[in-house]
Design a protein around this motif. Structure first.
Motif, PDB file in Angstrom:
ATOM      1  N   ILE A   4     -77.099   8.773  13.907  1.00 48.63           N
ATOM      2  CA  ILE A   4     -77.317   9.228  15.279  1.00 48.63           C
ATOM      3  C   ILE A   4     -77.071   8.012  16.164  1.00 48.63           C
ATOM      4  O   ILE A   4     -77.594   6.925  15.892  1.00 48.63           O
ATOM      5  N   THR A   5     -76.300   8.197  17.233  1.00 48.11           N
ATOM      6  CA  THR A   5     -75.808   7.043  17.976  1.00 48.11           C
ATOM      7  C   THR A   5     -76.074   7.155  19.462  1.00 48.11           C
ATOM      8  O   THR A   5     -75.928   8.230  20.050  1.00 48.11           O
ATOM      9  N   GLU A  11     -79.936  19.442  16.213  1.00 43.03           N
ATOM     10  CA  GLU A  11     -78.962  20.346  16.813  1.00 43.03           C
ATOM     11  C   GLU A  11     -77.607  19.665  16.998  1.00 43.03           C
ATOM     12  O   GLU A  11     -77.516  18.444  17.104  1.00 43.03           O
ATOM     13  N   ASP A  12     -76.574  20.494  17.063  1.00 36.79           N
ATOM     14  CA  ASP A  12     -75.232  20.021  17.381  1.00 36.79           C
ATOM     15  C   ASP A  12     -75.144  19.892  18.899  1.00 36.79           C
ATOM     16  O   ASP A  12     -74.688  20.797  19.590  1.00 36.79           O
ATOM     17  N   ALA A  13     -75.616  18.767  19.404  1.00 36.73           N
ATOM     18  CA  ALA A  13     -75.719  18.574  20.852  1.00 36.73           C
ATOM     19  C   ALA A  13     -75.129  17.234  21.254  1.00 36.73           C
ATOM     20  O   ALA A  13     -75.255  16.231  20.527  1.00 36.73           O
ATOM     21  N   LEU A  14     -74.492  17.227  22.409  1.00 35.20           N
ATOM     22  CA  LEU A  14     -74.024  15.992  23.043  1.00 35.20           C
ATOM     23  C   LEU A  14     -74.927  15.768  24.250  1.00 35.20           C
ATOM     24  O   LEU A  14     -74.936  16.565  25.186  1.00 35.20           O
ATOM     25  N   VAL A  15     -75.688  14.697  24.219  1.00 30.73           N
ATOM     26  CA  VAL A  15     -76.711  14.451  25.239  1.00 30.73           C
ATOM     27  C   VAL A  15     -76.273  13.311  26.148  1.00 30.73           C
ATOM     28  O   VAL A  15     -75.716  12.309  25.690  1.00 30.73           O
ATOM     29  N   GLN A  22     -85.530   8.057  22.123  1.00 31.75           N
ATOM     30  CA  GLN A  22     -86.123   8.636  20.921  1.00 31.75           C
ATOM     31  C   GLN A  22     -86.127  10.157  21.001  1.00 31.75           C
ATOM     32  O   GLN A  22     -85.801  10.846  20.014  1.00 31.75           O
ATOM     33  N   ALA A  23     -86.470  10.709  22.152  1.00 35.02           N
ATOM     34  CA  ALA A  23     -86.447  12.163  22.319  1.00 35.02           C
ATOM     35  C   ALA A  23     -85.036  12.711  22.138  1.00 35.02           C
ATOM     36  O   ALA A  23     -84.842  13.781  21.533  1.00 35.02           O
ATOM     37  N   SER A  24     -84.041  11.975  22.638  1.00 37.63           N
ATOM     38  CA  SER A  24     -82.646  12.404  22.489  1.00 37.63           C
ATOM     39  C   SER A  24     -82.207  12.335  21.033  1.00 37.63           C
ATOM     40  O   SER A  24     -81.512  13.228  20.527  1.00 37.63           O
ATOM     41  N   PHE A  25     -82.617  11.279  20.326  1.00 41.69           N
ATOM     42  CA  PHE A  25     -82.322  11.173  18.895  1.00 41.69           C
ATOM     43  C   PHE A  25     -82.920  12.359  18.136  1.00 41.69           C
ATOM     44  O   PHE A  25     -82.272  12.954  17.265  1.00 41.69           O
ATOM     45  N   VAL A  33     -76.033  10.156  23.865  1.00 38.24           N
ATOM     46  CA  VAL A  33     -76.621  10.187  22.524  1.00 38.24           C
ATOM     47  C   VAL A  33     -76.068  11.401  21.799  1.00 38.24           C
ATOM     48  O   VAL A  33     -75.988  12.499  22.375  1.00 38.24           O
ATOM     49  N   TRP A  34     -75.687  11.211  20.531  1.00 42.99           N
ATOM     50  CA  TRP A  34     -75.190  12.311  19.705  1.00 42.99           C
ATOM     51  C   TRP A  34     -75.188  11.898  18.234  1.00 42.99           C
ATOM     52  O   TRP A  34     -75.311  10.717  17.904  1.00 42.99           O
ATOM     53  N   SER A  35     -75.059  12.866  17.379  1.00 48.53           N
ATOM     54  CA  SER A  35     -74.862  12.541  15.969  1.00 48.53           C
ATOM     55  C   SER A  35     -73.388  12.215  15.767  1.00 48.53           C
ATOM     56  O   SER A  35     -72.518  12.691  16.507  1.00 48.53           O
TER      57      SER A  35
END
Length: 348
Positions: free
Chosen positions: A109-110, A139-143, A130-133, A201-203
């Motif tokens: 997660i980056t 989920e498959d999310a781009l934050v 941390q909440a975004s991580f 933030v995203w995986s």
């Protein structure tokens, strides 16, 4: 500390609006613009170290700045510095870093963060990340992080979100370019627009899938080097192929095309420190709203100015209001704050 957490620290810009301190040889991220004893790059790195293992922080920068990065960040190794052979905007370098991370840890997660932002409450910043991580792990999310506007700023892009969304993370409707003043005023009146801070933030799985879907040519170009990532052959592949990538920002390339983008409205105090005027807002000021460091100021009818000198001086001034006065390396800038957006043009 979670070994799946990574950071991509963007440190390749030249910061021309901070001339004469910021130059192509030594851009603003390598300077102590706030007078705190650390450069902007060092401050950002230390902020990320609160939540990211040091060995998992990658620094994206220009080849010319490799030694500067190593000097200012002695905690990292040379292989944590990703060198761009040429400037191709943010999408190619983020894809490069993401594929390099994926080859090491497909569960990563980056966070992607600029190296030259000012953030007041770093503990609160860490809580937001941390909440975004946590969301991106599930989920498959781009934050992206959005900043609550405090005035109709025409120098930032805006993020429009669904005003009916009750969750902490808001579904993004669209990204908006830097507006004119009247449009910016309407954004604030509507109440569902945030400043685009350029923090993501995203995986690794989510961002690489997005590149494969929306930038297939760029993705295919970099995938040719998958066997070279984190090997001695990586530098040769990048030198030969990086310049072939489309010159495009991550906003245009991925964020505006994706339907799984969420924004977290940030509650920490933030500035992109993009201009001398924005720096003036964050520095301590005297009773006449003048900001200065390391000088003796003798003045009369002198208000709202920022003075920055390389060495200690006595400055005598009278009848001047809302000006930028900067001396560095035998260069001198004197400019009304209202004209600072013209600095790039003046330098040309």
């Amino acid at each position: 500390m979670n070994s799946n957490y990574y950071a991509i620290l963007m440190a390749g810009g030249i910061g021309s609006r901070f001339w004469p301190v910021s130059t192509p040889e030594t851009p603003k991220q390598f300077h102590d613009m706030l007078g705190c004893g650390q450069s902007l790059l060092q401050k950002t790195f230390a902020r990320l170290q609160q939540i990211i293992p040091t060995e998992n922080i990658l620094v994206l920068t220009n080849q010319a700045y490799q030694n500067l990065v190593l000097k200012q960040l002695p905690a990292i190794k040379a292989d944590q510095i990703l060198l761009e052979p040429e400037m191709r905007n943010t999408a190619p370098c983020i894809l490069y870093a993401s594929l390099k991370i994926q080859s090491k840890n497909p569960n990563a997660i980056t966070i992607v963060a600029p190296s030259d932002h000012w953030i007041e409450n770093e503990t609160l910043f860490a809580e937001h990340i941390q909440a975004s991580f946590d969301l991106c792990e599930k989920e498959d999310a781009l934050v992206t992080l959005g900043i609550q506007p405090t005035f109709p700023n025409t120098g930032y892009g805006y993020i429009e979100f669904d005003k009916n969304e009750k969750n902490t993370f808001k579904k993004v409707i669209q990204f908006r370019e830097k507006p004119d003043y009247q449009t910016a005023k309407s954004f604030l009146q509507q109440g569902n627009f945030l400043w685009n801070a350029g923090i993501f933030v995203w995986s690794i799985a989510s961002i690489t899938k997005a590149f494969a879907n929306f930038q297939p040519e760029m993705f295919a170009l970099f995938q040719q080097g998958k066997n070279s990532w984190n090997t001695p052959e990586e530098a040769t592949f990048i030198a030969e192929n990086y310049g072939k990538a489309t010159n495009i920002s991550i906003d245009y390339a991925i964020m505006e095309a994706s339907n799984n983008v969420y924004v977290l409205p940030a509650t920490f105090d933030w500035s992109d420190l993009g201009t001398w005027g924005s720096l003036h807002e964050k520095l301590e000021k005297d009773t006449n709203q003048n900001a200065y460091q390391n000088i003796t100021l003798k003045c009369d009818n002198f208000t709202g100015n920022i003075i920055h000198t390389q060495h200690i001086h006595t400055v005598v001034a009278k009848d001047l209001h809302n000006f930028i006065i900067v001396e560095h390396n035998q260069n001198l800038l004197i400019l009304p704050k209202e004209s600072e957006q013209e600095l790039k043009k003046l330098l040309q």
